[in-house]
Design a protein around this motif. Structure first.
Motif, PDB file in Angstrom:
ATOM      1  N   GLN A  46       0.807  -1.216   0.000  1.00  0.00           N
ATOM      2  CA  GLN A  46       0.000   0.000   0.000  1.00  0.00           C
ATOM      3  C   GLN A  46       0.846   1.274   0.000  1.00  0.00           C
ATOM      4  N   ASN A  47       2.027   1.218   0.611  1.00  0.00           N
ATOM      5  CA  ASN A  47       2.854   2.426   0.694  1.00  0.00           C
ATOM      6  C   ASN A  47       3.770   2.612  -0.516  1.00  0.00           C
ATOM      7  N   THR A  48       3.613   1.778  -1.543  1.00  0.00           N
ATOM      8  CA  THR A  48       4.369   1.948  -2.789  1.00  0.00           C
ATOM      9  C   THR A  48       4.001   3.279  -3.431  1.00  0.00           C
ATOM     10  N   GLN A  49       4.998   3.950  -4.018  1.00  0.00           N
ATOM     11  CA  GLN A  49       4.734   5.202  -4.725  1.00  0.00           C
ATOM     12  C   GLN A  49       5.056   5.032  -6.209  1.00  0.00           C
ATOM     13  N   LEU A  50       4.137   5.469  -7.051  1.00  0.00           N
ATOM     14  CA  LEU A  50       4.307   5.419  -8.504  1.00  0.00           C
ATOM     15  C   LEU A  50       4.549   6.820  -9.028  1.00  0.00           C
ATOM     16  N   TRP A  51       5.658   6.986  -9.763  1.00  0.00           N
ATOM     17  CA  TRP A  51       6.016   8.252 -10.389  1.00  0.00           C
ATOM     18  C   TRP A  51       5.901   8.041 -11.892  1.00  0.00           C
ATOM     19  N   ILE A  52       4.909   8.655 -12.508  1.00  0.00           N
ATOM     20  CA  ILE A  52       4.624   8.364 -13.909  1.00  0.00           C
ATOM     21  C   ILE A  52       4.366   9.665 -14.668  1.00  0.00           C
ATOM     22  N   ALA A  53       4.976   9.746 -15.853  1.00  0.00           N
ATOM     23  CA  ALA A  53       4.869  10.972 -16.630  1.00  0.00           C
ATOM     24  C   ALA A  53       3.473  11.157 -17.219  1.00  0.00           C
ATOM     25  N   ALA A  54       2.861  10.073 -17.716  1.00  0.00           N
ATOM     26  CA  ALA A  54       1.551  10.196 -18.364  1.00  0.00           C
ATOM     27  C   ALA A  54       0.776   8.893 -18.232  1.00  0.00           C
ATOM     28  N   VAL A  55      -0.547   9.020 -18.155  1.00  0.00           N
ATOM     29  CA  VAL A  55      -1.432   7.851 -18.110  1.00  0.00           C
ATOM     30  C   VAL A  55      -2.441   7.972 -19.239  1.00  0.00           C
ATOM     31  N   ASP A  56      -2.514   6.917 -20.093  1.00  0.00           N
ATOM     32  CA  ASP A  56      -3.428   6.904 -21.225  1.00  0.00           C
ATOM     33  C   ASP A  56      -4.647   6.034 -20.925  1.00  0.00           C
ATOM     34  N   GLU A  57      -5.665   6.200 -21.759  1.00  0.00           N
ATOM     35  CA  GLU A  57      -6.942   5.556 -21.485  1.00  0.00           C
ATOM     36  C   GLU A  57      -6.962   4.068 -21.778  1.00  0.00           C
ATOM     37  N   GLY A  58      -6.439   3.664 -22.955  1.00  0.00           N
ATOM     38  CA  GLY A  58      -6.761   2.329 -23.426  1.00  0.00           C
ATOM     39  C   GLY A  58      -5.602   1.380 -23.648  1.00  0.00           C
ATOM     40  N   LEU A  59      -5.984   0.119 -23.992  1.00  0.00           N
ATOM     41  CA  LEU A  59      -5.048  -0.929 -24.381  1.00  0.00           C
ATOM     42  C   LEU A  59      -5.590  -1.631 -25.616  1.00  0.00           C
ATOM     43  N   THR A  60      -4.686  -2.085 -26.493  1.00  0.00           N
ATOM     44  CA  THR A  60      -5.112  -2.911 -27.618  1.00  0.00           C
ATOM     45  C   THR A  60      -5.401  -4.324 -27.115  1.00  0.00           C
ATOM     46  N   SER A  61      -5.914  -5.162 -27.986  1.00  0.00           N
ATOM     47  CA  SER A  61      -6.200  -6.545 -27.605  1.00  0.00           C
ATOM     48  C   SER A  61      -4.927  -7.304 -27.249  1.00  0.00           C
ATOM     49  N   LYS A  62      -3.772  -6.829 -27.724  1.00  0.00           N
ATOM     50  CA  LYS A  62      -2.485  -7.461 -27.413  1.00  0.00           C
ATOM     51  C   LYS A  62      -1.794  -6.806 -26.222  1.00  0.00           C
ATOM     52  N   GLY A  63      -2.462  -5.862 -25.578  1.00  0.00           N
ATOM     53  CA  GLY A  63      -1.926  -5.277 -24.360  1.00  0.00           C
ATOM     54  C   GLY A  63      -0.955  -4.140 -24.569  1.00  0.00           C
ATOM     55  N   TYR A  64      -1.079  -3.415 -25.697  1.00  0.00           N
ATOM     56  CA  TYR A  64      -0.244  -2.235 -25.923  1.00  0.00           C
ATOM     57  C   TYR A  64      -1.046  -0.974 -25.632  1.00  0.00           C
ATOM     58  N   ILE A  65      -0.367   0.033 -25.063  1.00  0.00           N
ATOM     59  CA  ILE A  65      -1.036   1.254 -24.628  1.00  0.00           C
ATOM     60  C   ILE A  65      -1.484   2.090 -25.819  1.00  0.00           C
ATOM     61  N   VAL A  66      -2.703   2.637 -25.723  1.00  0.00           N
ATOM     62  CA  VAL A  66      -3.277   3.521 -26.746  1.00  0.00           C
ATOM     63  C   VAL A  66      -3.613   4.865 -26.099  1.00  0.00           C
ATOM     64  N   PRO A  67      -3.118   5.998 -26.642  1.00  0.00           N
ATOM     65  CA  PRO A  67      -2.291   6.106 -27.855  1.00  0.00           C
ATOM     66  C   PRO A  67      -0.832   5.720 -27.643  1.00  0.00           C
ATOM     67  N   GLY A  68      -0.331   5.760 -26.419  1.00  0.00           N
ATOM     68  CA  GLY A  68       1.005   5.275 -26.125  1.00  0.00           C
ATOM     69  C   GLY A  68       2.077   5.871 -27.002  1.00  0.00           C
ATOM     70  N   LEU A  69       3.036   4.997 -27.404  1.00  0.00           N
ATOM     71  CA  LEU A  69       4.084   5.448 -28.321  1.00  0.00           C
ATOM     72  C   LEU A  69       4.630   4.316 -29.180  1.00  0.00           C
ATOM     73  N   GLY A  70       4.126   3.098 -28.978  1.00  0.00           N
ATOM     74  CA  GLY A  70       4.669   1.944 -29.692  1.00  0.00           C
ATOM     75  C   GLY A  70       5.520   1.111 -28.750  1.00  0.00           C
ATOM     76  N   ASP A  71       6.523   0.437 -29.306  1.00  0.00           N
ATOM     77  CA  ASP A  71       7.410  -0.427 -28.529  1.00  0.00           C
ATOM     78  C   ASP A  71       8.659   0.352 -28.131  1.00  0.00           C
ATOM     79  N   ALA A  72       8.793   0.661 -26.844  1.00  0.00           N
ATOM     80  CA  ALA A  72       9.905   1.496 -26.378  1.00  0.00           C
ATOM     81  C   ALA A  72      11.256   0.823 -26.595  1.00  0.00           C
ATOM     82  N   GLY A  73      11.310  -0.506 -26.469  1.00  0.00           N
ATOM     83  CA  GLY A  73      12.553  -1.211 -26.692  1.00  0.00           C
ATOM     84  C   GLY A  73      13.008  -1.137 -28.144  1.00  0.00           C
ATOM     85  N   ASP A  74      12.082  -1.341 -29.062  1.00  0.00           N
ATOM     86  CA  ASP A  74      12.408  -1.269 -30.492  1.00  0.00           C
ATOM     87  C   ASP A  74      12.808   0.149 -30.891  1.00  0.00           C
TER      88      ASP A  74
END
Length: 217
Positions: free
Chosen positions: A182-210
């Motif tokens: 419960q005391n974990t803290q999340l520091w996040i720049a942006a939160v988007d609404e959705g996910l694709t059926s394959k679990g990718y963030i929409v609108p997101g940015l694509g694959d960060a590793g690639d």
């Protein structure tokens, strides 16, 4: 879980977020990595305000001055390979931190949308009584960090856990809040609404590793 979300406030951070999303700017892998690093630097600075500090006298050429320096011991743990630029940005601010790395990837056993997260490499120091900082640029479904938390259990009990991420989905944030202490803290720049059926963030940015290091088979 305590959530610190920064895209709702006007700051220079929004410029870095916009550039990593832009399909034209994304073509420059060096610039993409540097923007991820800069986001890590901003979030590391914000996180530093919550740590413990002790007074220390510093001797200058002309005298002495009392300063307050961080007394917490940190371990930065990043998910390979996408987490490396974010890790470098944070490490630039917490240069005395210990480091841990974990390999986690999505496995689609039936070549469909269903997947499991496989962890097959992990190296870390003891976490006992230290601040554990987990870094993963894309918090999509939350399954990766859930598996990372399971893998960490044999390495000690951290004093507190912080998660630093670049872009997440509402589903992923909710999953992490449900999974972590419960005391974990999340520091996040942006939160988007959705996910694709394959679990990718929409609108997101694509694959960060690639985008950071090139495509993979």
């Amino acid at each position: 879980m305590i959530i610190h979300q920064f895209d709702q406030t006007n700051s220079i951070l929004n410029s870095f977020i916009a550039e990593i999303r832009d399909v034209n700017i994304q073509k420059d892998a060096m610039r993409f990595r540097r923007n991820i690093e800069r986001i890590g630097e901003v979030l590391a600075y914000e996180m530093s305000k919550t740590l413990d500090y002790d007074p220390k006298e510093v001797t200058t050429p002309l005298g002495a001055k009392k300063s307050f320096l961080c007394s917490d011991k940190l371990v930065l743990c990043s998910v390979l390979r996408a987490g490396l630029p974010l890790h470098h940005g944070i490490l630039g601010y917490f240069d005395g931190a210990e480091n841990a790395f974990i390999s986690a990837y999505r496995n689609h056993p039936n070549n469909d949308d269903a997947f499991e997260v496989i962890v097959n490499y992990f190296a870390a120091p003891s976490l006992d009584d230290k601040i554990l900082v987990l870094t993963d640029p894309m918090l999509a479904t939350g399954k990766t960090l859930e598996n990372v938390l399971k893998a960490l259990k044999g390495h000690g009990s951290p004093k507190q856990i912080h998660i630093i991420s670049v872009i997440g989905s509402k589903t992923g944030v909710a999953k992490v809040a449900e999974t972590f202490p419960q005391n974990t803290q999340l520091w996040i720049a942006a939160v988007d609404e959705g996910l694709t059926s394959k679990g990718y963030i929409v609108p997101g940015l694509g694959d960060a590793g690639d985008l950071s290091y090139g495509g993979k088979l």
